[in-house]
Design a protein around this motif. Structure first.
Motif, PDB file in Angstrom:
ATOM      1  N   TRP A 175     -10.385   3.773  -3.307  1.00  0.00           N
ATOM      2  CA  TRP A 175      -9.228   4.373  -2.827  1.00  0.00           C
ATOM      3  C   TRP A 175      -8.711   5.550  -3.962  1.00  0.00           C
ATOM      4  O   TRP A 175      -9.256   5.164  -5.322  1.00  0.00           O
ATOM      5  N   ASP A 196      -9.049   7.034   1.904  1.00  0.00           N
ATOM      6  CA  ASP A 196     -10.044   6.321   1.665  1.00  0.00           C
ATOM      7  C   ASP A 196     -11.472   7.325   1.095  1.00  0.00           C
ATOM      8  O   ASP A 196     -11.511   8.275   1.744  1.00  0.00           O
ATOM      9  N   ASN A 235      -2.435   7.119  -0.794  1.00  0.00           N
ATOM     10  CA  ASN A 235      -3.944   6.694  -1.031  1.00  0.00           C
ATOM     11  C   ASN A 235      -4.972   7.169  -0.080  1.00  0.00           C
ATOM     12  O   ASN A 235      -4.480   6.997   1.289  1.00  0.00           O
ATOM     13  N   TRP A 269       0.785  -1.315   0.030  1.00  0.00           N
ATOM     14  CA  TRP A 269      -0.014  -0.194  -0.121  1.00  0.00           C
ATOM     15  C   TRP A 269       0.907   1.224  -0.010  1.00  0.00           C
ATOM     16  O   TRP A 269       2.018   1.155   0.698  1.00  0.00           O
ATOM     17  N   PHE A 298      -5.711   4.530  -7.955  1.00  0.00           N
ATOM     18  CA  PHE A 298      -4.922   4.423  -6.475  1.00  0.00           C
ATOM     19  C   PHE A 298      -3.634   3.582  -7.044  1.00  0.00           C
ATOM     20  O   PHE A 298      -3.701   3.161  -8.005  1.00  0.00           O
TER      21      PHE A 298
END
Length: 309
Positions: A181, A128, A126, A122, A206
């Motif tokens: 994302w 949410d 990014n 990840w 994302f």
């Protein structure tokens, strides 16, 4: 001696040849292209490319002039591959065509477990974007009013840009329908966003990173390997630790030496201790017998008045 030296030289030459041949094979791979992705190269490759031109798990497809990545049984559109930052930008197909009057739903719910693996990590950029339904209207700058396309609901719909881990992170009477994302510049939980900019962020996609997997590919965790990457650098360091939960067959040579040295010291100590005890147990009677024998022998050569044993 000459035969051993010749055998070692042959093995070394064979290993060097295999390594150089593999490196040469990769260097001879011609980058592929599909749609607006003009350069697809190692570690990625199209499925129609030779297998040695990419790593396992990085295969891409070209469908209708669109670069597609099938990741964990989920299909994503490839928007960009940045080889300098070791990142790939993906887009959920459901978010490709945004509308002005309503918000489209993603095909897949974004979550850390669903989007990351041993291949990809990840990326911090990014954010949410939560699809939230509430029973009553919410007066908050963090709740962006909208309506969800193809969703017939009498509740109030919002987009919320922040990480929501539990129900208490939401206003009472609200629930999260799904999550997407976005790594689009300007999208952040620390600043207010409009519905238009949020839609643009959803269509941006994302990012995931393959930096650690690529730079640490020769560091085997199953053998106790621990890889560290210097900050703002492409330099990776692999250290092997002698862990107790690793089977001895997978240990490195140094760890095997440490492993077996414990047994050598343990059983060697027992052996030496046993020898010392045996010498003590056998030595005392022998010493007593020797003293008595010396006394008896001396008494035989002296008179009765001079006996002292």
């Amino acid at each position: 001696m000459l035969t051993r030296g010749l055998l070692f030289a042959c093995v070394l030459l064979l290993v060097t040849f295999i390594t150089s041949s593999k490196a040469q094979d990769i260097s001879q791979c011609i980058p592929s292209s599909c749609g607006h992705i003009s350069e697809i190269k190692f570690p990625f490759r199209l499925r129609t490319d030779p297998e040695h031109c990419g790593r396992h798990g990085y295969e891409l497809d070209c469908q209708n002039n669109q670069t597609v990545f099938n990741y964990k049984s989920r299909i994503f559109y490839v928007q960009e591959i940045n080889y300098r930052s070791y990142s790939i930008r993906l887009l959920d197909p459901g978010l490709k065509d945004q509308r002005e009057n309503c918000t489209v739903f993603p095909n897949h719910r974004a979550s850390y477990d669903a989007m990351t693996s041993q291949i990809f990590e990840w990326v911090r950029v990014n954010n949410d974007i939560n699809y939230v339904n509430c029973r009553a209207p919410i007066n908050s700058s963090q709740y962006i009013p909208t309506s969800f396309c193809s969703k017939n609901t009498t509740s109030f719909s919002y987009l919320v840009i922040r990480e929501i881990l539990q129900a208490s992170d939401l206003v009472g009477g609200c629930r999260v329908e799904t999550v997407a994302w976005s790594s689009a510049p300007g999208i952040s939980s620390n600043k207010s966003s409009t519905l238009t900019s949020t839609h643009q962020g959803l269509a941006y996609g994302f990012e995931l990173s393959w930096k650690r997997n690529l730079l640490c590919r020769n560091c085997d965790p199953s053998r106790g390997g621990e890889c560290t990457i210097e900050e703002n650098s492409d330099r990776a360091t692999c250290r092997y630790w002698c862990k107790e939960d690793i089977h001895v067959s997978k240990l490195t040579f140094r760890c095997k030496v440490e492993y077996y040295s414990v047994f050598v010291l343990f059983f060697g100590g027992i052996g030496i201790g046993g020898v010392l005890v045996l010498r003590f147990l056998l030595g005392i009677p022998i010493l007593i017998a020797a003293v008595l024998w010396q006394c008896k022998r001396r008494n035989l050569h002296t008179s009765s008045n001079e006996q002292n044993c």
